[in-house]
Scaffold this motif. Structure first.
Motif, PDB file in Angstrom:
ATOM      1  N   UNK A  21      25.278  65.288  18.991  1.00  0.00           N
ATOM      2  CA  UNK A  21      24.719  64.158  18.243  1.00  0.00           C
ATOM      3  C   UNK A  21      24.247  64.585  16.805  1.00  0.00           C
ATOM      4  N   UNK A  22      23.128  65.384  17.078  1.00  0.00           N
ATOM      5  CA  UNK A  22      22.454  65.813  15.653  1.00  0.00           C
ATOM      6  C   UNK A  22      23.106  66.592  14.904  1.00  0.00           C
ATOM      7  N   UNK A  23      24.102  67.493  15.457  1.00  0.00           N
ATOM      8  CA  UNK A  23      24.950  68.668  14.592  1.00  0.00           C
ATOM      9  C   UNK A  23      26.113  67.787  13.843  1.00  0.00           C
ATOM     10  N   UNK A  24      26.668  66.743  14.655  1.00  0.00           N
ATOM     11  CA  UNK A  24      27.695  65.933  13.775  1.00  0.00           C
ATOM     12  C   UNK A  24      27.106  65.209  12.961  1.00  0.00           C
ATOM     13  N   UNK A  25      25.952  64.964  13.066  1.00  0.00           N
ATOM     14  CA  UNK A  25      25.247  63.988  11.818  1.00  0.00           C
ATOM     15  C   UNK A  25      24.982  65.110  10.649  1.00  0.00           C
ATOM     16  N   UNK A  26      24.794  66.403  11.043  1.00  0.00           N
ATOM     17  CA  UNK A  26      24.305  67.201   9.789  1.00  0.00           C
ATOM     18  C   UNK A  26      25.770  67.451   9.173  1.00  0.00           C
ATOM     19  N   UNK A  27      26.762  67.609   9.987  1.00  0.00           N
ATOM     20  CA  UNK A  27      28.183  67.675   9.399  1.00  0.00           C
ATOM     21  C   UNK A  27      28.390  66.490   8.472  1.00  0.00           C
ATOM     22  N   UNK A  28      28.174  65.528   8.759  1.00  0.00           N
ATOM     23  CA  UNK A  28      28.502  64.367   7.897  1.00  0.00           C
ATOM     24  C   UNK A  28      27.947  64.177   6.747  1.00  0.00           C
ATOM     25  N   UNK A  29      26.472  64.601   6.713  1.00  0.00           N
ATOM     26  CA  UNK A  29      25.810  64.648   5.340  1.00  0.00           C
ATOM     27  C   UNK A  29      26.206  65.904   4.495  1.00  0.00           C
ATOM     28  N   UNK A  30      26.359  66.982   5.083  1.00  0.00           N
ATOM     29  CA  UNK A  30      27.079  68.060   4.430  1.00  0.00           C
ATOM     30  C   UNK A  30      28.370  67.701   3.807  1.00  0.00           C
ATOM     31  N   UNK A  31      29.224  66.994   4.321  1.00  0.00           N
ATOM     32  CA  UNK A  31      30.693  66.612   3.675  1.00  0.00           C
ATOM     33  C   UNK A  31      30.440  65.594   2.919  1.00  0.00           C
ATOM     34  N   UNK A  32      29.252  64.663   3.057  1.00  0.00           N
ATOM     35  CA  UNK A  32      29.166  63.593   1.879  1.00  0.00           C
ATOM     36  C   UNK A  32      28.743  64.054   0.869  1.00  0.00           C
ATOM     37  N   UNK A  33      27.790  65.171   0.738  1.00  0.00           N
ATOM     38  CA  UNK A  33      27.331  65.929  -0.663  1.00  0.00           C
ATOM     39  C   UNK A  33      28.303  67.033  -0.968  1.00  0.00           C
TER      40      UNK A  33
END
Length: 716
Positions: free
Chosen positions: A118-130
């Motif tokens: 869950x946490x690492x998926x969130x990290x991926x999403x933020x990295x993709x967003x920026x």
């Protein structure tokens, strides 16, 4: 296998100089924590002077990263959550992405895979967003590790290949090498060893080129694990000890625990149960101390396996239960299968065959879900023995056919050819690198490479020879792993029924074709001669006859085990292939042969010695004398063969023989004398110095002393 953690925050490119210091500190953290912390402190001081909140937050994050690397997971978690709040307040998305990823990585090591995902998926999403490609790849790699631990190998592999694409586009060799290591672990776990080695050799070369000790250590340790799975245990041990040495220098407790565990496995495979227990206990203590759940479970499982092999089931079972409880709690399916196999063996030893079969069928379903060929093969082998013991010959035959097909798939000729080519390519490239490093001449390198090709060829011929022996009617192996095959039927633990039946067989085998009285058997194996022991011996002999000839009618004489005046004689006839008997015959007849004929017989004998005699009985007094005698015969034969090669000016072959001895005993003084003389004779100064360094390290590690003073004369 040792995982390469996603430590990519190191390559973030902050906008100004102070954050650049933090980036350098993070990059340095893997290789030198004190230097990294010093650099971070400089950045903190500048940030305080400038009142730079962003850099101060990154400094705090770096402290958490250092705690993670030291396996201080409680401190890491606290710092990761604290810095998430600071980065969120500062609207620093890159920092928030890194802090969430750090929390996810910590959760992986604590065994909380669902929350980690869950946490690492969130990290991926933020990295993709920026749109920060490097951070996307780093978070994806950590996410893949979590998925793999849960048994989702296909999803994990997909994520790893995405990382490859990103790192390749960014020309990030460090990231590429880390992913190669982790992808190799997937291939290793499903039994595709050639693919695993291909990625590991690639990672190893990149780590050496870039001077990345952490990735180098992981590559070495993982290559060792693959060689171990291929039954090349002495080669494996060399790689794993080298990896452990680097991890100890770096202070990486997590991977020290992994290496200690693997080294324990290697000693167990070599029959050294005392060292196996020692290393597995060290691994367990380290993993338990730092809270590394997966390795805690694996070390407990291995300790249980050690005790089971020396028949101490009372000590083994609690370790298996602890290991299974942790594996189920953290959801590690791969470990779950291994532990279930061990528990099935315990049930078999208690005679609970139906219950054991139920456990194996459950584990087999899980192994098929994971797509692990090597675990399916292990389960097939176990089930065959159980079905035989239950008298279900049809089911046993079905499983044997499945086993044959799976073995061909894993160890078939085409796969063997490709694996051989890959190993040879790697060894030749390694030789070229060493030549550049130590200043070896072109001619010397050519000879060395020729010796490497011969060595790899011989190694694979040994495997072919083993397969050919299996086609003989009776094949008995005592060097390394103990095996008895009669008419293509490999005797399992269930066939023997009792350990004492196997012990009586081994004792009679040591005294092959000699009459051994019942009194001697009772004294050596029961330490008593009472009437009760006499009854037990008769029962044991009955079990032994049934193991050797399952269809032998009651009260009918055995063709292999005969009785004569209250004594027993074991004799399989002239067509039987018994390795230690043939080994002694070769050495005895070699004494009377011409030089050329002697050389051939010595070569055969040296090749035949594949490990210590009856290594699984390392603690049995009745096997000790024969083991020591055969060990000394091997060393003497190998030294003599090396001397013959030296006289014939076949120097590289003589050196290869010496290296073979050192694989078995790293502090055997006569072989060092021989090798030093060979390097002096051939003017291989660089190799001479390198060997002395290896010798010194071995004596320091094994005996805590320096090598004999006379060795220094060769350096002059």
């Amino acid at each position: 296998m040792a995982k390469q953690k996603s430590k990519s925050m190191s390559d973030e490119k902050p906008a100004h100089e102070l954050n650049e210091r933090i980036a350098r500190a993070l990059a340095l953290m893997q290789e030198d924590i004190p230097a990294a912390l010093k650099l971070m402190e400089e950045a903190r001081q500048h940030a305080l002077e400038e009142n730079d909140e962003s850099t101060l937050a990154w400094c705090e994050f770096a402290e958490g990263f250092a705690a993670y690397f030291r396996a201080e997971y409680s401190a890491t978690m606290e710092m990761a959550q604290k810095t998430q709040q600071r980065f969120d307040k500062l609207q620093d998305k890159l920092g928030l992405c890194a802090a969430i990823r750090l929390e996810g990585m910590t959760l992986v090591n604590q065994g909380n895979y669902p929350k980690a995902i869950q946490k690492l998926s969130q990290s991926v999403e933020i990295a993709e967003a920026i749109n920060h490609a490097k951070s996307v790849a780093d978070a994806l790699m950590s996410l893949a590790i979590a998925k793999e631990h849960l048994g989702n190998k296909d999803e994990a592999a997909t994520d790893y290949f995405k990382c490859f694409a990103i790192y390749g586009k960014l020309r990030d060799k460090r990231g590429y090498a880390r992913v190669a290591n982790n992808l190799a672990a997937i291939y290793f776990n499903i039994g595709e060893y050639r693919n695993a080695l291909e990625y590991l050799f690639e990672s190893l070369n990149a780590a050496e080129d870039l001077g990345l000790r952490h990735i180098l250590a992981a590559s070495l340790a993982n290559i060792g694990a693959v060689y171990g799975a291929m039954d090349e245990h002495t080669t494996a041990l060399g790689y794993e000890l080298e990896g452990l040495s680097i991890y100890e220098t770096l202070g990486d407790k997590r991977n020290i625990s992994v290496c200690l565990n693997n080294i324990g496995n290697r000693y167990r495979s070599l029959g050294d149960y005392a060292n196996a227990i020692r290393y597995h206990r060290k691994s367990l203590t380290t993993a338990e101390t730092i809270g590394y759940q997966k390795e805690h479970s694996e070390a407990a499982w291995n300790l249980g396996s050690d005790y089971a092999l020396i028949k101490d089931f009372a000590s083994a079972e609690p370790y298996f239960q602890v290991a299974l409880a942790i594996a189920e709690r953290i959801g590690n399916k791969i470990l779950n299968v291994d532990i279930q196999i061990s528990l099935a063996n315990i049930l078999v030893s208690k005679g609970e065959l139906t219950n054991a079969l139920t456990v194996i069928e459950k584990a087999d379903a899980l192994a098929k879900e994971l797509g692990s060929k090597k675990k399916q093969l292990a389960l097939l082998t176990e089930s065959i023995g159980i079905y035989r013991s239950l008298g279900e010959t049809e089911k046993s035959a079905e499983r044997e056919e499945e086993e044959r097909k799976l073995k061909e798939e894993i160890f078939g000729e085409e796969e063997k050819r490709k694996t051989k080519a890959l190993i040879e390519k790697h060894e030749l490239e390694k030789a070229r690198r060493e030549a550049e490093k130590y200043g070896i001449s072109t001619n010397e390198l050519a000879s060395f490479q020729e010796a490497i090709r011969a060595s790899v060829e011989k190694k694979f011929k040994t495997s072919d020879s083993r397969r050919e022996q299996e086609k003989k009617n009776i094949v008995i192996r005592t060097f390394g792993k103990f095996e008895v095959t009669i008419d293509g039927r490999k005797l399992s633990k269930e066939d023997w029924q009792r350990k004492k039946a196997r012990d009586v067989f081994k004792y009679l085998l040591i005294h092959y074709r000699k009459a051994i009285t019942t009194e001697e058997l009772a004294e050596q194996l029961w330490q008593s001669g009472s009437r009760e022991i006499a009854t037990a011996l008769k029962t044991t002999i009955s079990h032994l006859r049934k193991a050797l000839e399952p269809t032998l009618p009651a009260y009918q004489p055995s063709k292999y085990l005969t009785t004569q005046d209250h004594a027993y004689i074991l004799d399989f006839g002239d067509e039987a292939e018994i390795d230690f008997v043939e080994f002694k015959l070769l050495l005895n007849t070699a004494k009377r042969e011409s030089v050329k004929a002697k050389e051939k017989k010595l070569e055969q004998a040296v090749q035949m010695y594949q490990g210590y005699f009856l290594s699984e009985d390392a603690f049995e007094d009745w096997a000790a004398f024969e083991r020591e005698s055969l060990n000394e015969k091997f060393f003497s034969a190998a030294i003599e063969l090396g001397t013959i090669y030296q006289k014939e000016e076949r120097y590289q072959e003589a050196i290869s023989i010496g290296r073979r001895i050192l694989e078995i005993d790293r502090i055997y003084e006569p072989v060092y004398d021989q090798l030093f003389q060979l390097f002096v004779k051939t003017n291989q100064t660089a190799e001479l110095k390198k060997l002395y360094d290896e010798c010194k390290a071995a004596f320091n590690k094994e005996l805590n002393i320096d090598p004999p003073q006379r060795f220094k004369q060769y350096l002059r």
